[in-house]
Design an enzyme around this catalytic site. Sequence first.
Site, PDB file in Angstrom:
ATOM      1  N   ASP A  92      11.850  -2.121  36.886  1.00 13.75           N
ATOM      2  CA  ASP A  92      11.423  -1.278  35.765  1.00 13.75           C
ATOM      3  C   ASP A  92      12.119  -1.665  34.464  1.00 13.75           C
ATOM      4  OD1 ASP A  92       9.641   0.500  37.295  1.00 13.75           O
ATOM      5  OD2 ASP A  92      11.487   1.097  38.295  1.00 13.75           O
ATOM      6  N   GLU A 114       4.132  -0.296  27.194  1.00 14.52           N
ATOM      7  CA  GLU A 114       3.064  -0.806  28.049  1.00 14.52           C
ATOM      8  C   GLU A 114       1.803   0.033  27.845  1.00 14.52           C
ATOM      9  OE1 GLU A 114       3.444  -2.519  32.271  1.00 14.52           O
ATOM     10  OE2 GLU A 114       2.854  -0.435  32.564  1.00 14.52           O
ATOM     11  N   ASP A 136       8.653   0.923  29.540  1.00 14.61           N
ATOM     12  CA  ASP A 136       7.751   0.831  30.685  1.00 14.61           C
ATOM     13  C   ASP A 136       7.721   2.242  31.286  1.00 14.61           C
ATOM     14  OD1 ASP A 136       6.155  -0.100  32.795  1.00 14.61           O
ATOM     15  OD2 ASP A 136       7.912  -0.540  34.022  1.00 14.61           O
TER      16      ASP A 136
END
Length: 168
Positions: free
Chosen positions: A140, A68, A7
Amino acid sequence: MRVLSIDPALRKTGYAIVEETAPKSYRAVSYGIIHNKASLRQSRCLVGIRDALSEVIAKHAPDCCAIEATIYVQSFKTAITLGAARGAALLAAAEAGLAITEYAPRRVKQAVVGKGGADKQQVAYMMRALLGLTETPSPDAADALAIGLAHLYASDPLRAVKPASQDV
């Protein structure tokens, strides 16, 4: 299969190593956040992201990488910064020869929570529950865990998780 999932962000990049231990059984091997201080120049942050992920790859030997996909942001500056962080992460994975697959945030949330509009706390809670973690991961790190789990789900022909793209 062992997945490095990312991420990306300039100051707090979430990462995870998630693997399938048996059919439909998954575990988190490692997860955390790559922190870059606010005082650090952007160029040094990018090097830090690449170096930290290279160490994770060397230590855990993942088979592939899931990241992502680019998200819509209203600020041009934010988009450029996120793109740079993604680039550093992608470079680390590409240098290691990992196949890279992108997942849209809504698809990841749909896969692991059941609704694409889930908030960060819901994702973190589900990661704790689905992976049997002893504590709820930070947002996160939870997002990175969710990306990895979504990738493992996508490799299961009975699940309907589609990547945004493969081999970025």
